[in-house]
Structures are given as structure tokens and as C-alpha cells.
Motif scaffolding. Structure first.
Motif, PDB file in Angstrom:
ATOM      1  N   MET A 169       1.101  -1.052   0.355  1.00  8.56           N
ATOM      2  CA  MET A 169      -0.009   0.234   0.424  1.00  8.56           C
ATOM      3  C   MET A 169       0.877   1.324   0.416  1.00  8.56           C
ATOM      4  O   MET A 169       1.626   1.378   0.149  1.00  8.56           O
ATOM      5  N   GLU A 170       0.659   2.189  -1.175  1.00  8.88           N
ATOM      6  CA  GLU A 170       0.981   3.516  -0.872  1.00  8.88           C
ATOM      7  C   GLU A 170       0.941   4.095   0.534  1.00  8.88           C
ATOM      8  O   GLU A 170       2.436   4.221   1.122  1.00  8.88           O
ATOM      9  N   ARG A 171       0.422   4.760   1.569  1.00 11.80           N
ATOM     10  CA  ARG A 171      -0.015   5.029   2.509  1.00 11.80           C
ATOM     11  C   ARG A 171       0.740   4.052   4.167  1.00 11.80           C
ATOM     12  O   ARG A 171      -0.150   2.527   3.834  1.00 11.80           O
ATOM     13  N   HIS A 172       1.533   4.380   4.679  1.00 12.31           N
ATOM     14  CA  HIS A 172       2.522   2.863   5.670  1.00 12.31           C
ATOM     15  C   HIS A 172       3.019   3.731   6.413  1.00 12.31           C
ATOM     16  O   HIS A 172       3.312   5.037   5.944  1.00 12.31           O
ATOM     17  N   TYR A 173       3.653   3.146   7.156  1.00  9.68           N
ATOM     18  CA  TYR A 173       4.799   4.088   8.157  1.00  9.68           C
ATOM     19  C   TYR A 173       4.099   5.314   8.385  1.00  9.68           C
ATOM     20  O   TYR A 173       4.620   6.744   8.553  1.00  9.68           O
ATOM     21  N   SER A 174       2.776   5.888   8.383  1.00 10.80           N
ATOM     22  CA  SER A 174       2.217   7.135   8.392  1.00 10.80           C
ATOM     23  C   SER A 174       1.942   8.037   9.888  1.00 10.80           C
ATOM     24  O   SER A 174       0.955   7.315  10.770  1.00 10.80           O
ATOM     25  N   PRO A 175       2.271   8.977  10.205  1.00 10.26           N
ATOM     26  CA  PRO A 175       1.963   9.832  11.096  1.00 10.26           C
ATOM     27  C   PRO A 175       0.650   9.807  11.301  1.00 10.26           C
ATOM     28  O   PRO A 175       0.301   9.961  10.110  1.00 10.26           O
ATOM     29  N   ASN A 176      -0.058  10.575  11.936  1.00 11.28           N
ATOM     30  CA  ASN A 176      -1.513  11.132  11.846  1.00 11.28           C
ATOM     31  C   ASN A 176      -1.366  12.447  11.166  1.00 11.28           C
ATOM     32  O   ASN A 176      -1.744  13.644  10.696  1.00 11.28           O
ATOM     33  N   THR A 177       0.032  13.269  12.046  1.00 16.76           N
ATOM     34  CA  THR A 177       0.065  14.382  11.113  1.00 16.76           C
ATOM     35  C   THR A 177      -0.114  14.804   9.376  1.00 16.76           C
ATOM     36  O   THR A 177       0.686  13.844   9.210  1.00 16.76           O
ATOM     37  N   LEU A 229       7.481  14.255  16.550  1.00 18.64           N
ATOM     38  CA  LEU A 229       7.252  15.375  16.132  1.00 18.64           C
ATOM     39  C   LEU A 229       5.146  15.132  15.521  1.00 18.64           C
ATOM     40  O   LEU A 229       4.735  16.064  15.836  1.00 18.64           O
ATOM     41  N   ASP A 230       5.121  13.895  15.364  1.00 16.72           N
ATOM     42  CA  ASP A 230       3.581  13.307  15.503  1.00 16.72           C
ATOM     43  C   ASP A 230       2.837  14.142  16.988  1.00 16.72           C
ATOM     44  O   ASP A 230       1.612  14.518  16.321  1.00 16.72           O
ATOM     45  N   GLN A 231       3.655  13.779  17.537  1.00 18.30           N
ATOM     46  CA  GLN A 231       3.072  14.008  19.038  1.00 18.30           C
ATOM     47  C   GLN A 231       3.321  15.400  19.643  1.00 18.30           C
ATOM     48  O   GLN A 231       2.527  16.164  20.501  1.00 18.30           O
ATOM     49  N   GLY A 232       4.047  16.430  18.962  1.00 20.01           N
ATOM     50  CA  GLY A 232       4.383  18.049  19.133  1.00 20.01           C
ATOM     51  C   GLY A 232       2.171  18.498  18.667  1.00 20.01           C
ATOM     52  O   GLY A 232       3.122  19.693  18.969  1.00 20.01           O
TER      53      GLY A 232
END
Ligand code: AMP
Ligand code: MG
Length: 342
Positions: free
Chosen positions: A237-245, A308-311
Motif C-alpha cells: 500500500m502506498e500509504r504506510h508508516y504514517s504519522p497522523n499529522t 513530531l507527531d506528538q507535538g
């Protein structure tokens, strides 16, 4: 109840080997990323991995073994597989081979192939040897999210859904294994780039190696009829390893752009920015490796993305990487992390 984090000792490894033999799950360290392991020949145990991760059943699991002899129990080892095994095992290389009947369908998503790897991490190897089991293990994170490279990462995202985490320190490679499909002996294909490159694999095999680009989108994959998603493009899948931001590539990041951006925009550089004013901004400016080293960048990538995603940022702007094969793996993971839609 939060998961317990175990330091690796002879006693804890024995205890966790017993958990695995009885069909339980254990998060394990490896040189690539932390995995969520189950007895690979126990279908019910492996089924739990999919439930805990929210992983689609069409995405098959890698089976980890201690030795070539143990690999031969789950897969047909071809001459090419033996040659690559001799060259790169134990290490961050996964081979897709014809499976042996003992491997349950849940592990391979019903395919007649199985993905196999002999890992290098000492603690993982101790657990494989002590348990005597082949261990199916995808990354120990909710499906699609940033992979874990420390026991703390596993605790943060799966701590309430599992009981046991074996701590082996921070992962030395930090990105997932290279996956090579050897099903067609005439056409070895890299399905997922990793530390071991297509050129290194081609040099051992003495034939050219194809590299497949990620294309399928998870939303579309499940909807297709006929051949299953696993048969066409397992895990690609193209989208993977993704932060929510949201992540956005930018060609270059000027110091003034950073200084004039709002507080809710974060920046990820490859190297430490030369402009001293940027370092003073704290957590919203990060870099993968002070000196811009590709291996250190790979090792720190997922930690930086999690931080960074938790910021609480609205957007993370990522500096475009040099057009150099040494950065191919980091670029691959960042591209997938930046892909839109889930
Ligand atoms: P991960 O998601 O890190 O566990 O990686 C597992 C990936 O290995 C899958 O998503 C597939 O791309 C690949 N894989 C695993 N098993 C097979 C298989 N039987 N045939 C082809 N590819 C496989
Ligand atoms: Mg994964």
C-alpha cells in the motif's frame, strides 16, 4: 493493564518462549524494527496479531527463524535463496519463497508463498533458539502507523492491547527489511527496499534484479474482486508508516521560512540546519542526522516522526533528500508516510 517491558535475561527469555509456545503474543526487538511475534505454525496465535494491529488479512506476515535448517521447515529453499542466505543472513533481508504445507493460511494470506528471514538481533535470536519456534512477526504498531524502533514506542501504541514487550534497546538499522521475491527464479524482484540494496542482491545472484514500485492504495485494494490484494501487491500500500499529522515534501527549507511560519508547523531536516536561530525553536525543528549520514538518518527516522507527531502540529514540512541511492530507503518510507488518504 499496560504491557510489561522485560529486560532480556535467561529467565525472561525462557518465560516469554513459554508464552509463545502457548499461543501468546510477544513484542520483540530486531535490528530492523520491533515486531509483534506469534508461533508461526499456530493459526489462532497468528490470527491475534491481525486483531491487535488492525491489519487486513490480505497482508501476509514474515516468518522469522533461527537457522537455514529452520527456514527449510517453512519454505522451499532454492539455490538462489541459499546463496542470498549465505551472503546476508542473519540480517535485514526477507525472501519470498514457495511455502511448505505446515505454514497456516492466515500467515501467508492464502498464498502458496511464504516470506522468511533470519534476524541478527542477539535478543531476538536468543528467543528463537530458546523457543525452538518459527515466529511470525509484522511490525509492532497499529496497522499503517509509524513503525516502532524502541520498546517505549511499542508501549505507547500497543501497550494496552498486548501483555509482553521484550526490550532489546533501539533498533540498529531502524527501517524494515529488504523483501526479495524469489518465486520466479528468472526474475528476482525487490518488493520493499531496505538496507540491503538491489545491487548487492544482483551481485550475489549474478542476474539483474527488478525493483517494484509501491502503487496500490489500501482503500482500493480491499474492494477489488478476483485475485486478492495479497496476490497482487501484498503490503505494498502506498500509504504506510504514517504519522497522523500531514507530511509535506518541500524542495528546500530556508531559515526565514521557518522563522516566519506559525507555531503549528514543524520542520524535518536531513542534517542539523546551519542557521543557529533554528535550533533555538526547539521541538518544532528536527533533523535525522546531525551530519546528514544516511544510515543514521534511517535509524532515527521513525523516532523523529513519532516525536513530531506528538507535538500537535498542523503540518510537518520535510526537506527533500539528496538524489543519491544512499537515501533511497529513507525516501521510500517518507514517501509512503506522506501519501494522502488511508
Ligand atoms: P511487514 O508489514 O513489515 O510485516 O511486511 C510484510 C510484508 O512482506 C508484506 O506486507 C508483504 O509485502 C511481504 N510478504 C509477506 N509474506 C508474503 C508472501 N507470502 N508473499 C509475498 N509477499 C509477502
Ligand atoms: Mg508493517
Amino acid at each position: 493493564m499496560m504491557a510489561r517491558i522485560y529486560q532480556p535475561t535467561t529467565t525472561t527469555i525462557r518465560r516469554l518462549a513459554t508464552v509463545l509456545k502457548r499461543g501468546g503474543l510477544v513484542a520483540v526487538p530486531s535490528e530492523t524494527v520491533y515486531g509483534l511475534a506469534a508461533h508461526a505454525l499456530d493459526a489462532a496465535a497468528c490470527q491475534k496479531i491481525f486483531e491487535v494491529k488492525g491489519r487486513p488479512p490480505t497482508d501476509p506476515l514474515i516468518v522469522h527463524v533461527h537457522s537455514l535448517a529452520a527456514a527449510a521447515v517453512v519454505a522451499e529453499l532454492t539455490p538462489a535463496a541459499r546463496a542470498l542466505g549465505r551472503a546476508f543472513w542473519p540480517g535485514p533481508l526477507t525472501l519470498v519463497l514457495k511455502k511448505k504445507p505446515v505454514v497456516p493460511e492466515v500467515v501467508t494470506s492464502g498464498l502458496d508463498s511464504v516470506a522468511v528471514r533470519i534476524p541478527q538481533h542477539r535478543v531476538f535470536r536468543d528467543l528463537l533458539r530458546t523457543s525452538g519456534l518459527p515466529l511470525a512477526a509484522p511490525s509492532a504498531n497499529p496497522f499503517g502507523y509509524v513503525s516502532p524502533t524502541t520498546a517505549g514506542h511499542v508501549q505507547d501504541s500497543l501497550g494496552e492491547r498486548i501483555e509482553h514487550i521484550l526490550d532489546g534497546g533501539a533498533c540498529a538499522v531502524g527501517v524494515e527489511s529488504t523483501i526479495v521475491d524469489l518465486r520466479n527464479p528468472a526474475k528476482p524482484t525487490v518488493l520493499r527496499p531496505g538496507k540491503i540494496t538491489a545491487e548487492e542482491i544482483a551481485a550475489v545472484l549474478g542476474v539483474p534484479v527488478t525493483v517494484r514500485r509501491a502503487r496500490a492504495h489500501p482503500g482500493k485494494v480491499g474492494a477489488k474482486k478476483g485475485r486478492t490484494a495479497a496476490q497482487r501487491a501484498p503490503g505494498m500500500m502506498e500509504r504506510h508508516y504514517s504519522p497522523n499529522t500531514r507530511l509535506r515534501w518541500v524542495k528546500s527549507i530556508a531559515g526565514d521560512e521557518v522563522l516566519s511560519s506559525g507555531r503549528r508547523v514543524a520542520f524535518l531536516f536531513l542534517a542539523r540546519p546551519a542557521d543557529p536561530r533554528l535550533a533555538a525553536l526547539g521541538g518544532r525543528v528536527q533533523w535525522l542526522s546531525a551530519a546528514g549520514d544516511p544510515e543514521e538518518a534511517a535509524r532515527s527516522l521513525f523516532s523523529r516522526l513519532r516525536a513530531l507527531d506528538q507535538g500537535g502540529y498542523r503540518e510537518i514540512r520535510v526537506q527533500r533528500l539528496p538524489d543519491d541511492p544512499a537515501f533511497a530507503v529513507v525516501a521510500d518510507r517518507l514517501n509512503r508516510a506522506a501519501a494522502r488518504g488511508r
